[in-house]
Design a protein around this motif. Structure first.
Motif, PDB file in Angstrom:
ATOM      1  N   PHE A  95      41.646  23.363  60.111  1.00 42.97           N
ATOM      2  CA  PHE A  95      41.819  24.515  59.464  1.00 42.97           C
ATOM      3  C   PHE A  95      43.306  24.949  58.959  1.00 42.97           C
ATOM      4  O   PHE A  95      44.075  24.773  59.567  1.00 42.97           O
ATOM      5  N   PRO A  96      43.283  25.346  57.675  1.00 47.43           N
ATOM      6  CA  PRO A  96      42.469  25.728  56.845  1.00 47.43           C
ATOM      7  C   PRO A  96      41.768  24.552  56.298  1.00 47.43           C
ATOM      8  O   PRO A  96      42.172  23.332  56.203  1.00 47.43           O
ATOM      9  N   GLU A  97      40.338  24.720  55.894  1.00 46.12           N
ATOM     10  CA  GLU A  97      39.458  23.656  55.169  1.00 46.12           C
ATOM     11  C   GLU A  97      40.244  22.915  54.006  1.00 46.12           C
ATOM     12  O   GLU A  97      40.938  23.627  53.486  1.00 46.12           O
ATOM     13  N   PRO A  98      39.913  21.582  53.687  1.00 48.33           N
ATOM     14  CA  PRO A  98      40.470  21.081  52.641  1.00 48.33           C
ATOM     15  C   PRO A  98      40.099  21.950  51.211  1.00 48.33           C
ATOM     16  O   PRO A  98      41.100  21.986  50.236  1.00 48.33           O
ATOM     17  N   SER A  99      39.079  22.640  51.232  1.00 47.82           N
ATOM     18  CA  SER A  99      38.642  23.180  49.887  1.00 47.82           C
ATOM     19  C   SER A  99      39.600  24.235  49.513  1.00 47.82           C
ATOM     20  O   SER A  99      39.668  24.644  48.462  1.00 47.82           O
ATOM     21  N   VAL A 100      40.015  24.931  50.691  1.00 44.70           N
ATOM     22  CA  VAL A 100      41.039  26.012  50.388  1.00 44.70           C
ATOM     23  C   VAL A 100      42.184  25.455  49.611  1.00 44.70           C
ATOM     24  O   VAL A 100      42.797  26.152  48.682  1.00 44.70           O
ATOM     25  N   LEU A 101      42.883  24.354  50.201  1.00 45.43           N
ATOM     26  CA  LEU A 101      44.018  23.969  49.367  1.00 45.43           C
ATOM     27  C   LEU A 101      43.803  23.387  48.178  1.00 45.43           C
ATOM     28  O   LEU A 101      44.477  23.575  47.232  1.00 45.43           O
ATOM     29  N   GLY A 102      42.214  22.944  47.964  1.00 48.18           N
ATOM     30  CA  GLY A 102      41.964  22.543  46.521  1.00 48.18           C
ATOM     31  C   GLY A 102      41.909  23.584  45.431  1.00 48.18           C
ATOM     32  O   GLY A 102      42.266  23.533  44.456  1.00 48.18           O
ATOM     33  N   LEU A 103      41.936  24.876  46.139  1.00 50.64           N
ATOM     34  CA  LEU A 103      41.951  26.121  45.110  1.00 50.64           C
ATOM     35  C   LEU A 103      43.312  26.377  44.960  1.00 50.64           C
ATOM     36  O   LEU A 103      43.699  27.593  43.813  1.00 50.64           O
ATOM     37  N   ILE A 104      44.544  26.077  45.628  1.00 51.90           N
ATOM     38  CA  ILE A 104      45.724  26.711  45.878  1.00 51.90           C
ATOM     39  C   ILE A 104      46.810  25.885  45.121  1.00 51.90           C
ATOM     40  O   ILE A 104      47.441  26.546  44.371  1.00 51.90           O
ATOM     41  N   GLN A 105      46.644  24.477  45.366  1.00 57.63           N
ATOM     42  CA  GLN A 105      47.780  23.766  45.280  1.00 57.63           C
ATOM     43  C   GLN A 105      48.248  23.751  43.719  1.00 57.63           C
ATOM     44  O   GLN A 105      49.452  23.364  43.578  1.00 57.63           O
ATOM     45  N   ASP A 106      47.294  23.688  42.856  1.00 60.19           N
ATOM     46  CA  ASP A 106      47.813  23.477  41.213  1.00 60.19           C
ATOM     47  C   ASP A 106      47.582  25.037  40.951  1.00 60.19           C
ATOM     48  O   ASP A 106      46.612  25.832  40.976  1.00 60.19           O
ATOM     49  N   ARG A 107      48.695  25.462  40.461  1.00 59.42           N
ATOM     50  CA  ARG A 107      48.889  26.834  39.948  1.00 59.42           C
ATOM     51  C   ARG A 107      47.907  27.460  38.778  1.00 59.42           C
ATOM     52  O   ARG A 107      47.662  28.509  38.920  1.00 59.42           O
ATOM     53  N   LEU A 108      47.500  26.216  38.097  1.00 57.32           N
ATOM     54  CA  LEU A 108      46.593  26.572  37.086  1.00 57.32           C
ATOM     55  C   LEU A 108      45.301  26.810  37.684  1.00 57.32           C
ATOM     56  O   LEU A 108      44.482  27.869  37.391  1.00 57.32           O
ATOM     57  N   ILE A 109      44.790  26.159  38.618  1.00 54.73           N
ATOM     58  CA  ILE A 109      43.545  26.119  39.198  1.00 54.73           C
ATOM     59  C   ILE A 109      43.265  27.372  40.285  1.00 54.73           C
ATOM     60  O   ILE A 109      42.708  28.161  40.121  1.00 54.73           O
ATOM     61  N   GLN A 110      44.801  27.787  40.785  1.00 54.49           N
ATOM     62  CA  GLN A 110      44.837  28.911  41.601  1.00 54.49           C
ATOM     63  C   GLN A 110      44.507  30.064  40.687  1.00 54.49           C
ATOM     64  O   GLN A 110      44.004  31.173  40.933  1.00 54.49           O
ATOM     65  N   ARG A 111      45.184  30.169  39.437  1.00 51.82           N
ATOM     66  CA  ARG A 111      44.987  31.377  38.498  1.00 51.82           C
ATOM     67  C   ARG A 111      43.852  31.389  38.082  1.00 51.82           C
ATOM     68  O   ARG A 111      43.106  32.584  37.862  1.00 51.82           O
ATOM     69  N   ASN A 112      42.979  30.288  37.688  1.00 49.54           N
ATOM     70  CA  ASN A 112      41.764  30.260  37.255  1.00 49.54           C
ATOM     71  C   ASN A 112      40.722  30.872  38.317  1.00 49.54           C
ATOM     72  O   ASN A 112      39.849  31.460  38.011  1.00 49.54           O
ATOM     73  N   PHE A 113      40.980  30.334  39.710  1.00 53.52           N
ATOM     74  CA  PHE A 113      40.209  31.022  40.789  1.00 53.52           C
ATOM     75  C   PHE A 113      40.432  32.768  40.657  1.00 53.52           C
ATOM     76  O   PHE A 113      39.281  33.281  40.891  1.00 53.52           O
ATOM     77  N   LEU A 114      41.646  33.100  40.664  1.00 53.46           N
ATOM     78  CA  LEU A 114      41.790  34.474  40.936  1.00 53.46           C
ATOM     79  C   LEU A 114      41.117  35.274  39.362  1.00 53.46           C
ATOM     80  O   LEU A 114      40.410  36.213  39.803  1.00 53.46           O
ATOM     81  N   ALA A 115      41.049  34.414  38.425  1.00 52.00           N
ATOM     82  CA  ALA A 115      40.523  35.032  37.235  1.00 52.00           C
ATOM     83  C   ALA A 115      39.240  35.176  37.427  1.00 52.00           C
ATOM     84  O   ALA A 115      38.197  36.138  36.977  1.00 52.00           O
ATOM     85  N   ARG A 116      38.318  33.968  38.018  1.00 56.71           N
ATOM     86  CA  ARG A 116      36.826  34.045  38.137  1.00 56.71           C
ATOM     87  C   ARG A 116      36.496  34.966  38.977  1.00 56.71           C
ATOM     88  O   ARG A 116      35.338  35.650  38.704  1.00 56.71           O
ATOM     89  N   HIS A 117      37.361  35.319  40.106  1.00 57.80           N
ATOM     90  CA  HIS A 117      36.699  36.553  40.687  1.00 57.80           C
ATOM     91  C   HIS A 117      37.447  38.063  40.454  1.00 57.80           C
ATOM     92  O   HIS A 117      37.253  38.933  40.905  1.00 57.80           O
ATOM     93  N   GLY A 118      38.225  37.912  39.210  1.00 55.51           N
ATOM     94  CA  GLY A 118      38.257  39.263  38.510  1.00 55.51           C
ATOM     95  C   GLY A 118      39.417  39.910  39.290  1.00 55.51           C
ATOM     96  O   GLY A 118      39.777  41.070  39.310  1.00 55.51           O
ATOM     97  N   PHE A 119      40.322  39.089  40.130  1.00 60.78           N
ATOM     98  CA  PHE A 119      41.645  39.693  40.818  1.00 60.78           C
ATOM     99  C   PHE A 119      42.713  40.057  39.834  1.00 60.78           C
ATOM    100  O   PHE A 119      42.905  39.246  38.777  1.00 60.78           O
ATOM    101  N   PRO A 120      43.426  41.007  39.637  1.00 63.56           N
ATOM    102  CA  PRO A 120      44.341  41.151  38.832  1.00 63.56           C
ATOM    103  C   PRO A 120      45.706  40.458  38.939  1.00 63.56           C
ATOM    104  O   PRO A 120      45.864  39.990  39.744  1.00 63.56           O
ATOM    105  N   GLN A 121      46.122  39.917  37.691  1.00 61.64           N
ATOM    106  CA  GLN A 121      47.227  38.958  37.778  1.00 61.64           C
ATOM    107  C   GLN A 121      47.689  39.120  36.232  1.00 61.64           C
ATOM    108  O   GLN A 121      47.234  39.668  35.234  1.00 61.64           O
ATOM    109  N   THR A 122      48.720  38.398  36.099  1.00 63.49           N
ATOM    110  CA  THR A 122      49.554  38.558  34.888  1.00 63.49           C
ATOM    111  C   THR A 122      48.735  37.789  33.749  1.00 63.49           C
ATOM    112  O   THR A 122      48.149  36.699  34.392  1.00 63.49           O
ATOM    113  N   ALA A 123      49.021  37.645  32.656  1.00 64.46           N
ATOM    114  CA  ALA A 123      48.448  36.685  31.490  1.00 64.46           C
ATOM    115  C   ALA A 123      49.014  35.600  31.702  1.00 64.46           C
ATOM    116  O   ALA A 123      50.290  35.413  31.994  1.00 64.46           O
ATOM    117  N   TYR A 124      48.325  34.336  31.577  1.00 62.88           N
ATOM    118  CA  TYR A 124      48.737  33.149  31.860  1.00 62.88           C
ATOM    119  C   TYR A 124      47.992  32.142  30.962  1.00 62.88           C
ATOM    120  O   TYR A 124      47.166  32.503  30.515  1.00 62.88           O
TER     121      TYR A 124
END
Ligand code: AMP
Length: 370
Positions: A95-124
């Motif tokens: 813990f945390p499970e590997p899938s969590v790191l898979g969503l975080i490690q790469d800033r682009l993937i992390q930002r895309n994750f935030l965007a998919r869920h509609g969480f507020p963030q700066t333009a990127y």
């Protein structure tokens, strides 16, 4: 469902830095044996664990050695390759499970994750060409950028050549945010999805590195509640287990933008050790081991000031300056060599004088190195 880890069992930590050291000390306080993996026996965590394992943290064989020596595995560094963590997770509850790191490690993937869920963030966007950048921008390396490393600020299009070095690796561009304050939410999510959040922290960064934290943040109650609600939704969306931090920008209209997620204990949560009923380190151990989460109640205002290697430039800092501050506690991480920008330790002041110490931090640091 994985059983809670019984006292006397061994908690393994991938990574041997100061975060691992403080997790290990908390784990010992709960009756666990501890193991940690890092490249040097002199690393902060390897100095304090029962079972130091020497090897590269991003090496498959070394990580399996840690797993085999442990009953349950956690981490203090989010850049462990997901494939390696997946192998570790096959061998031991992780813990945390590997899938969590898979969503975080790469800033682009992390930002895309935030965007998919509609969480507020700066333009990127992906910075593979100089097209479409919404100036002023910050160019950030997609991976292996931390503490302001691998970043470059560009005010206008004609500044673009300045980014050439950073752009040697894949990057994202992010629109520069004109913020009123930087805050972070530290929370724990247990294995059953239960959440325990700490009072919101107010942070000052210098050159991309955390300089100091004041908690609770000097923000309206409803803004703090919004920040905790946002971080809670992110923790559920990730399926995170353990402590995590969400760094946010507070804008002039009191709205919030997510800057960055850290799926681990966080520098801006160091104040909890001393100021809260359960430190973030103990809470992390509780969450990953399947124990009930502890109270996050804060007993008094607190400030945390980071001590960077620069302080050692002339000689050992004058510790009498910290010792003379009422309610101050010094933490040194045991790093053998002080390099500029390297986090060597911190001090926390708990009590009514915390906000004044926050303002006085630079004067204190100057007195320490004078
Ligand atoms: P990061 O490594 O992304 O956390 O960035 C380090 C620090 O740089 C942040 O804490 C901010 O102080 C600053 N920073 C990062 N991204 C932005 C942004 N998009 N706009 C303004 N400041 C930023």
């Amino acid at each position: 469902m994985t059983q809670p880890l019984a006292p006397g069992k061994t908690l393994g930590i991938l990574g041997g830095g100061q975060l691992g050291r403080l997790i290990a000390e908390a784990a010992k306080g709960l009756g666990y044996r501890t193991a940690a993996l890092d490249g040097s026996i002199h690393s902060p965590a390897l100095q304090v664990v029962d079972l130091p394992i020497i090897g590269p943290v991003d090496d498959a064989v070394a990580a399996m050695k840690l797993a085999e020596a442990s009953d349950l595995v956690t981490l203090e560094w989010e850049l462990i390759p997901v494939k390696i963590l997946e192998n570790v997770a096959k061998a031991r509850p992780t813990f945390p499970e590997p899938s969590v790191l898979g969503l975080i490690q790469d800033r682009l993937i992390q930002r895309n994750f935030l965007a998919r869920h509609g969480f507020p963030q700066t333009a990127y966007g992906e910075a593979d060409t100089a097209l479409g950048w919404n100036y002023p921008v910050i160019i950030k390396r997609r991976t292996y950028g931390y503490d302001g490393k691998g970043q470059c600020r560009l005010m206008k299009e004609s500044d673009a050549p300045k980014a050439a070095e950073v752009l040697k690796a894949p990057c994202v561009w992010e629109k520069f945010v004109d913020f009123k304050a930087e805050i972070s939410v530290i929370l724990a999510r247990g294995r059953g999805g239960e959440i325990a959040a700490y009072p919101v922290a107010e942070n000052v960064h210098r050159g991309g590195i955390l300089h100091s934290t004041l908690a609770p943040a000097r923000i309206p109650k409803d803004v703090a509640a919004n920040a905790v609600a946002l971080a809670t939704k992110i923790a559920h969306a990730l399926g995170h287990v353990g402590v995590m931090a969400v760094e946010m920008f507070l804008l002039h209209d009191e709205s919030l933008l997510v800057n960055e997620i850290a799926p681990r204990v966080h520098n801006s949560g160091h104040y909890t050790l001393g100021a809260c009923a359960t430190s973030q380190f103990e809470q992390h151990v509780r969450a990953v081991c399947g124990l009930p989460l502890g109270s996050t109640a804060q007993t008094a205002p607190a400030v945390m000031i980071n001590l960077l290697g620069d302080l050692w430039a002339k000689r050992e800092p004058r510790w009498s300056v910290v010792e003379a501050i009422p309610g101050a506690k010094l933490h040194l991480y045991g790093k053998p060599d002080a390099r500029p920008g390297r986090k060597m330790g911190h001090y926390v002041v708990v009590g009514p004088g915390a906000a004044a110490e926050f303002e006085r931090a630079d004067a204190r640091l100057a007195a320490m190195s004078a």
